[in-house]
Design an enzyme around this catalytic site. Structure first.
Site, PDB file in Angstrom:
ATOM      1  N   SER B 128      39.871  52.072  67.780  1.00  0.00           N
ATOM      2  CA  SER B 128      40.565  52.321  69.046  1.00  0.00           C
ATOM      3  C   SER B 128      42.017  51.861  68.998  1.00  0.00           C
ATOM      4  O   SER B 128      42.360  50.901  68.307  1.00  0.00           O
ATOM      5  CB  SER B 128      39.869  51.570  70.178  1.00  0.00           C
ATOM      6  N   GLU B 243      25.944  52.655  64.946  1.00  0.00           N
ATOM      7  CA  GLU B 243      26.044  51.853  66.151  1.00  0.00           C
ATOM      8  C   GLU B 243      25.209  52.455  67.272  1.00  0.00           C
ATOM      9  O   GLU B 243      24.574  51.753  68.043  1.00  0.00           O
ATOM     10  CB  GLU B 243      27.505  51.776  66.584  1.00  0.00           C
TER      11      GLU B 243
HETATM   12  C1  LIG Z   1      33.577  44.706  74.288  1.00  0.00           C
HETATM   13  C2  LIG Z   1      34.243  45.827  73.587  1.00  0.00           C
HETATM   14  C3  LIG Z   1      34.331  45.777  72.225  1.00  0.00           C
HETATM   15  C4  LIG Z   1      34.963  46.793  71.537  1.00  0.00           C
HETATM   16  N1  LIG Z   1      35.070  46.672  70.188  1.00  0.00           N
HETATM   17  C5  LIG Z   1      35.769  47.594  69.516  1.00  0.00           C
HETATM   18  C6  LIG Z   1      35.957  47.434  68.119  1.00  0.00           C
HETATM   19  O1  LIG Z   1      35.489  46.473  67.515  1.00  0.00           O
HETATM   20  N2  LIG Z   1      36.691  48.346  67.471  1.00  0.00           N
HETATM   21  C7  LIG Z   1      37.209  49.445  68.105  1.00  0.00           C
HETATM   22  O2  LIG Z   1      37.811  50.252  67.444  1.00  0.00           O
HETATM   23  N3  LIG Z   1      37.057  49.620  69.432  1.00  0.00           N
HETATM   24  C8  LIG Z   1      36.351  48.711  70.150  1.00  0.00           C
HETATM   25  N4  LIG Z   1      36.194  48.860  71.506  1.00  0.00           N
HETATM   26  C9  LIG Z   1      36.879  49.970  72.153  1.00  0.00           C
HETATM   27  C10 LIG Z   1      35.978  51.034  72.736  1.00  0.00           C
HETATM   28  O3  LIG Z   1      35.491  51.858  71.741  1.00  0.00           O
HETATM   29  C11 LIG Z   1      36.814  51.773  73.786  1.00  0.00           C
HETATM   30  O4  LIG Z   1      37.061  50.874  74.822  1.00  0.00           O
HETATM   31  C12 LIG Z   1      36.094  52.984  74.306  1.00  0.00           C
HETATM   32  O5  LIG Z   1      35.986  53.975  73.336  1.00  0.00           O
HETATM   33  C13 LIG Z   1      36.804  53.544  75.557  1.00  0.00           C
HETATM   34  O6  LIG Z   1      38.159  53.741  75.361  1.00  0.00           O
HETATM   35  P1  LIG Z   1      39.237  53.172  76.411  1.00  0.00           P
HETATM   36  O7  LIG Z   1      38.940  51.738  76.594  1.00  0.00           O
HETATM   37  O8  LIG Z   1      40.559  53.543  75.920  1.00  0.00           O
HETATM   38  O9  LIG Z   1      38.916  53.898  77.755  1.00  0.00           O
HETATM   39  P2  LIG Z   1      39.423  55.351  78.197  1.00  0.00           P
HETATM   40  O10 LIG Z   1      39.132  56.313  77.124  1.00  0.00           O
HETATM   41  O11 LIG Z   1      40.796  55.256  78.684  1.00  0.00           O
HETATM   42  O12 LIG Z   1      38.432  55.642  79.398  1.00  0.00           O
HETATM   43  C14 LIG Z   1      38.666  55.206  80.733  1.00  0.00           C
HETATM   44  C15 LIG Z   1      37.615  55.862  81.630  1.00  0.00           C
HETATM   45  O13 LIG Z   1      37.761  57.288  81.564  1.00  0.00           O
HETATM   46  C16 LIG Z   1      36.558  57.906  81.203  1.00  0.00           C
HETATM   47  N5  LIG Z   1      36.814  59.079  80.380  1.00  0.00           N
HETATM   48  C17 LIG Z   1      37.662  59.220  79.345  1.00  0.00           C
HETATM   49  N6  LIG Z   1      37.556  60.426  78.805  1.00  0.00           N
HETATM   50  C18 LIG Z   1      36.619  61.088  79.493  1.00  0.00           C
HETATM   51  C19 LIG Z   1      36.023  62.382  79.401  1.00  0.00           C
HETATM   52  N7  LIG Z   1      36.376  63.258  78.457  1.00  0.00           N
HETATM   53  N8  LIG Z   1      35.059  62.695  80.269  1.00  0.00           N
HETATM   54  C20 LIG Z   1      34.670  61.824  81.229  1.00  0.00           C
HETATM   55  N9  LIG Z   1      35.183  60.603  81.361  1.00  0.00           N
HETATM   56  C21 LIG Z   1      36.139  60.228  80.507  1.00  0.00           C
HETATM   57  C22 LIG Z   1      35.813  56.841  80.424  1.00  0.00           C
HETATM   58  O14 LIG Z   1      34.423  57.070  80.405  1.00  0.00           O
HETATM   59  C23 LIG Z   1      36.198  55.586  81.175  1.00  0.00           C
HETATM   60  O15 LIG Z   1      35.363  55.434  82.283  1.00  0.00           O
HETATM   61  C24 LIG Z   1      35.546  47.874  72.224  1.00  0.00           C
HETATM   62  C25 LIG Z   1      35.445  47.918  73.604  1.00  0.00           C
HETATM   63  C26 LIG Z   1      34.808  46.918  74.287  1.00  0.00           C
HETATM   64  C27 LIG Z   1      34.732  46.983  75.770  1.00  0.00           C
END
Ligand SMILES: Cc1cc2nc3c(=O)[nH]c(=O)nc-3n(C[C@H](O)[C@H](O)[C@H](O)COP(=O)(O)OP(=O)(O)OC[C@H]3O[C@@H](n4cnc5c(N)ncnc54)[C@H](O)[C@@H]3O)c2cc1C
Lengths: 328, 391
Positions: B128, B243
Site C-alpha cells: 500500500s 492472506e
Molecule cells: C492494521 C492494518 C495493517 C495493514 N498492513 C499492511 C501491510 O503490512 N502492508 C501493506 O501493504 N498494507 C497494509 N495495510 C493497508 C491496507 O491494505 C489498506 O488499508 C487497504 O487496502 C485499504 O486501502 P486504504 O487504506 O487506502 O483505503 P481506501 O482505498 O482509500 O478506501 C477508503 C474506503 O473506500 C472504500 N472503497 C475504495 N474503493 C472502493 C471500491 N472500488 N468500491 C467500494 N468501496 C471502495 C473502501 O472500502 C474504504 O471503505 C494495512 C492496513 C491496516 C488497517
C-alpha cells in the site's frame, strides 16, 4: 479434529447423479404449473426416485438399506432443497431409518407431521401434515422421541391453505398410543435436523444463483444491474451466507459420522441454514425488483419454502437455547 | 465430508499438545516495539529447535515436509494451548514464505526460508501507498533499472511490523509505459539499505505496529526480483491469496477463545434487568447464541478453505468469503463485551481481559489486506462472475 469438508469422489458421484436427475426431472421451474404442486410431480417420478436409491441410502445393508452414510443423505438433501422438491421425499428418507427400509425402497411413502403449536407436548398432539395425501405413513419427530404412524391413525383430518401453496397442508390429531413404532432418544431428530439444514443450505445457494443470473442479465441505466455495487454486494453477502450454511451443516454431519455428534453444532447448522435461506430469499426478491413480487418469477417460491422448513420440527428460540448449552 | 485424521495424525496431535503445554511462554507478550519483536523471535526459535516450525514447508528449506493436515492440527493445538499470536513472524510465515515457495528462485528459497523458520529475520509487506490503497495497481513507487540494480524511489504506508522488520516484500512500478497491472515487480528489499527511512504510525488502539517508509534512491540487487520483472502483479495476488485463505487461522482461534470468555462472563456477571446471571436474560442469551453460531460458521468455513487448499496450490477467491465473515464478526464479538459488562469492560487489562484493545484493534480485519467492500467486489466478480461496471 480435522475434517475434510469437500466431497470424496464417491460423494461427488452421488451429488452429480441426484443433482442431475432432479434438475432434469423435478426442476424448480415445474412449480410454475399448479398441476405440479403438492408432490404431484414427485409422485409421477417416484419409481425413478426409488431407483436412485434415495430411500434407505444411509441405512445399513443388513437393515434393508443401501449402506452409505448420513453424509450422502445430506448431499441429496441439498439437491432437494435447490429444486424445492416436496418434503415428502425427505420424510420418506427419514422414515427409512425408523421403519423397514426395504418397504420404502420398494415404493412406500411417508410424510412429515409437525406440531401446530409450540410448548410441551402431551399424549395427543395437534399436527400439520405436509404433502401427505399419497403416503401410507406419517413421521413425527420430537426432540426426545421419533414416531411412525399409519395414515389411518390420524384423527380430525382437515385440509388448510397456507403460505406455501406448493405444499399440501392438513391439520390432524395424533395420539402417541397409536404409533406403530416409537423410538426414544434424539438421534433421529438430530439426523433429520441435518437433512433439513442441508435442504435450507440448498435454498440459500439457489437464491444466490438465481439473483446472480438475473443480475447478469437485467439491464438498467445502460448496464447489467449486477455491475452496480449495491446489487453486487448483496449477491456477495448471499454467497457468504450460503457458504456458512453449507460448511456448518457439513461440519456437524462429519462430526456425527465420526461418532462425536454435537447437539450445539447441529443447532448452529439449523440456525445458520435457516437464516441463510430466509435472508437470501428476501435479497433475491429485492434483486428481481417488481418481477420478484410476482408469480411470474420463481423468487417467491424460495422464500415460502424457506419459512416452511425453518419451522418444521423446530423454532429459532429453541435453537438459540441449545447453542448456549448447559453449564459445564 | 469425512474425518481426515488418521491414528498417526492423532499421535502427532498428542505430541504437539504435550510439547506446547510444557513450552508455551507464560509471560505476557509485549504490546509493541523491539521487545515484542524479541519475544516473537525467541518463541519462533524455540519452536524451530524442537522441530515444530514449518510443518508443511519443504524439507530442503528446513521445513518438515508434512501434509497440510498436520499443519492444521498444529494450528488447533497451538490455539488450544493458548500460545501467543505469531505476531512479527506473520508476514514471513504466512505471506513471504509461502509466496517464495511457489514463486521464488532456488537461491531465494535457500537464502530466506530457513531464516524465517529459525526466527532470525522479520518480514513485512510493502504494497500500500499513501495514494494507492484499495486501488493497489495505481501504485507509483518506482524502480529504475541501473546495471544489475533497481533504484527505488517513493513511499509505502501501513507497513505492519515495518518498524522492527529486516526484510520487505516490496511491490514497485518498473515500467511506466505498460498497462498498470503489467508494469509492476515484486522485490525483496533489505530495510537496512541506505536511503530507507521509517516513520512509525500509532494505531487507534494506542500501539504502534505499523509505519510509513520512504525510499530515496534505494539500491536493490536485480536478483531480488521474485518472478519476472514487470510480472509482479501475479506474484502479489498469490501473496494476498495466502492472506485471504487460511492466513488468519490463528486469529480466528483466538476469536473463539474470546467468545468462550463472553459466555463465562454471562454466567458470572449479574443480568441487565436484575437477573442473577446475565445469561438468564433472554436478549443476552439470544445474542450470545447468534454470535456463537457465527463463530462456529467461521471455523467451518475455514475448514472448508483448508480442504480446498489441499486440492489447489494457490488459494482462490473463495478465501474472501472467510475474510468477510471474519471481518464483520470480530467487531460484533468484541463489541458485545461492553453490552455485557458495561463500564467494567472499558478497563484496559481489567478483570475480564483487555477488551478495549481487542475491540479497537479488531477493526483492522475489515480494512487491512483488502476492505470488506473490496472483498465483496471480488466475490461478486471473481467468484460469481458478475460484470464490472460503473458503480
Ligand atoms: C492494521 C492494518 C495493517 C495493514 N498492513 C499492511 C501491510 O503490512 N502492508 C501493506 O501493504 N498494507 C497494509 N495495510 C493497508 C491496507 O491494505 C489498506 O488499508 C487497504 O487496502 C485499504 O486501502 P486504504 O487504506 O487506502 O483505503 P481506501 O482505498 O482509500 O478506501 C477508503 C474506503 O473506500 C472504500 N472503497 C475504495 N474503493 C472502493 C471500491 N472500488 N468500491 C467500494 N468501496 C471502495 C473502501 O472500502 C474504504 O471503505 C494495512 C492496513 C491496516 C488497517
Amino acid at each position: 479434529m480435522i475434517l475434510d469438508l469437500m466431497l470424496s469422489d464417491e460423494q461427488e458421484l452421488v451429488q452429480d447423479s441426484t443433482g442431475g436427475f432432479l434438475a432434469d426431472r423435478l426442476p424448480l421451474e415445474r412449480l410454475r404449473e399448479e398441476a405440479n404442486w403438492q408432490a404431484d410431480a414427485e409422485i409421477l417420478v417416484w419409481d425413478e426416485l426409488t431407483e436412485l436409491g434415495l430411500f434407505g441410502l444411509g441405512v445399513e445393508e443388513s437393515r434393508g438399506g443401501i449402506g452409505m452414510s448420513l453424509a450422502e443423505e445430506v448431499i441429496v438433501a441439498q439437491a432437494l432443497g435447490e429444486q424445492l422438491v416436496s418434503p415428502l421425499v425427505l420424510a420418506t428418507m427419514v422414515a427409512a431409518h425408523l421403519g423397514d427400509a426395504g418397504e420404502y425402497a420398494a415404493g412406500r411413502r411417508a410424510s412429515f407431521a409437525t406440531p401446530v403449536r409450540r410448548g410441551k407436548y402431551g399424549e395427543r398432539i395437534e399436527v400439520h401434515l405436509l404433502d401427505s395425501k399419497a403416503s401410507e405413513d406419517i413421521v413425527l419427530l420430537l426432540p426426545d422421541r421419533a414416531m411412525l404412524f399409519d395414515r389411518s391413525a390420524l384423527a380430525d383430518l382437515t385440509p388448510v391453505a397456507t403460505m406455501d401453496e406448493t405444499v399440501g397442508f392438513e391439520r390432524a390429531t395424533l395420539d402417541h398410543a397409536a404409533a406403530r413404532l416409537s423410538v426414544e432418544g434424539s438421534r433421529l431428530f438430530e439426523q433429520a435436523e441435518l437433512l433439513i439444514s442441508s435442504c435450507l443450505a440448498g435454498i440459500a445457494q439457489q437464491a444466490c444463483n438465481m439473483a446472480v443470473a438475473y443480475a447478469g442479465m437485467r439491464e438498467q441505466f445502460g448496464q447489467p444491474i449486477g455491475a452496480f455495487q449495491a446489487v453486487k454486494h448483496s449477491c456477495a453477502e448471499m454467497a457468504r451466507r450460503a457458504e456458512a450454511a453449507l460448511c456448518q451443516t457439513r461440519l456437524a454431519t462429519a462430526q456425527s459420522l465420526a461418532d462425536t455428534p454435537d447437539s450445539s453444532a447441529i443447532a448452529c447448522a439449523r440456525l445458520l441454514a435457516g437464516d441463510g435461506a430466509i435472508e437470501n430469499a428476501k435479497a433475491n426478491i429485492q434483486v428481481h425488483g417488481g418481477m420478484g413480487f410476482t408469480f411470474e418469477a420463481n423468487a417467491h417460491l424460495l422464500l415460502k419454502r424457506a419459512h416452511l422448513l425453518v419451522s418444521l420440527n423446530g423454532n429459532r428460540a429453541q435453537l438459540l437455547q441449545r447453542i448456549i448449552g448447559e453449564e459445564e | 465430508m469425512r474425518l481426515l485424521e488418521t491414528p498417526d495424525d492423532t499421535d502427532f496431535r498428542h505430541s504437539a499438545r504435550e510439547w506446547l503445554d510444557a513450552n508455551v511462554p507464560r509471560e505476557k507478550r509485549p504490546h509493541d516495539g523491539w521487545e515484542q519483536r524479541e519475544f516473537d523471535l525467541t518463541w519462533q526459535k524455540r519452536q524451530y529447535e524442537a522441530g515444530w516450525a514449518g510443518i508443511s514447508w519443504p524439507t530442503e528449506y528446513d521445513g518438515k515436509g508434512l501434509p497440510l493436515v498436520r499443519q492444521a492440527i498444529w494450528h488447533e493445538e497451538y490455539a488450544r494451548a493458548g500460545a501467543p499470536q505469531i505476531g512479527a513472524m506473520f508476514i514471513g510465515l504466512s505471506h513471504a514464505g509461502p509466496t517464495l515457495i511457489v514463486k521464488g528462485s532456488e537461491e531465494h528459497k535457500q537464502r530466506y526460508l530457513p531464516a524465517i523458520l529459525k526466527g532470525e529475520e522479520v518480514w513485512c509487506q510493502g504494497f500500500s501507498e499513501p495514494g494507492a490503497g484499495s486501488d493497489l495497481a495505481s501504485l507509483t513507487t518506482s524502480g529504475r533499472i541501473e546495471d544489475d540494480h533497481l533504484v527505488v524511489n517513493g513511499s509505502k504506508i501501513w507497513t505492519t511490523y515495518g518498524p522492527v522488520a529486516d526484510l520487505q516484500e516490496l511491490l514497485i512500478r518498473t515500467s511506466s509505459e505498460k498497462p498498470r497491472h503489467k508494469g509492476l515487480s515484486w522485490v525483496i528489499c533489505d530495510l537496512r539499505s541506505e536511503g530507507v527511512s521509517i516513520r512509525p504510525i500509532k494505531a487507534m488502539s494506542g500501539y504502534t505496529h505499523f509505519c510509513q517508509i520512504h525510499y530515496d534512491d534505494v539500491r536493490i540487487p536485480i536478483e531480488n526480483v521474485v518472478g519476472d520483472i514487470d510480472g509482479g502483479w501475479s506474484v502479489a495476488m498469490a501473496t494476498l491469496g495466502f492472506e485471504r485463505g487460511t492466513g488468519t487461522i490463528g486469529h480466528q482461534m483466538e476469536l473463539s477463545r474470546w467468545m468462550d470468555q463472553l459466555v463465562r462472563m454471562a454466567r458470572e456477571l449479574p443480568g441487565p434487568c436484575g437477573e442473577e446471571r446475565a445469561i438468564d436474560n433472554g436478549e443476552v442469551a439470544g445474542q450470545l447464541a447468534r454470535l456463537k453460531a457465527d463463530v462456529a460458521a467461521l471455523q467451518a468455513m475455514t475448514s472448508m478453505a483448508i480442504a480446498r487448499n489441499m486440492r489447489q496450490e494457490v488459494p482462490g477467491a473463495e478465501g474472501n468469503l472467510v475474510a468477510l465473515q471474519f471481518g464483520e464478526l470480530v467487531r460484533r464479538v468484541h463489541g458485545f463485551a461492553f453490552e455485557l459488562a458495561g463500564n467494567e469492560a472499558f478497563e484496559r487489562d481489567g478483570p475480564w481481559g483487555d477488551w478495549p484493545y481487542e475491540y479497537l484493534d479488531g477493526f483492522k480485519w475489515g480494512i487491512g489486506g483488502g476492505t470488506l467492500e473490496i472483498r465483496r467486489n471480488t466475490i461478486g466478480e471473481r467468484l460469481l462472475g458478475l460484470p464490472k461496471g460503473r458503480s
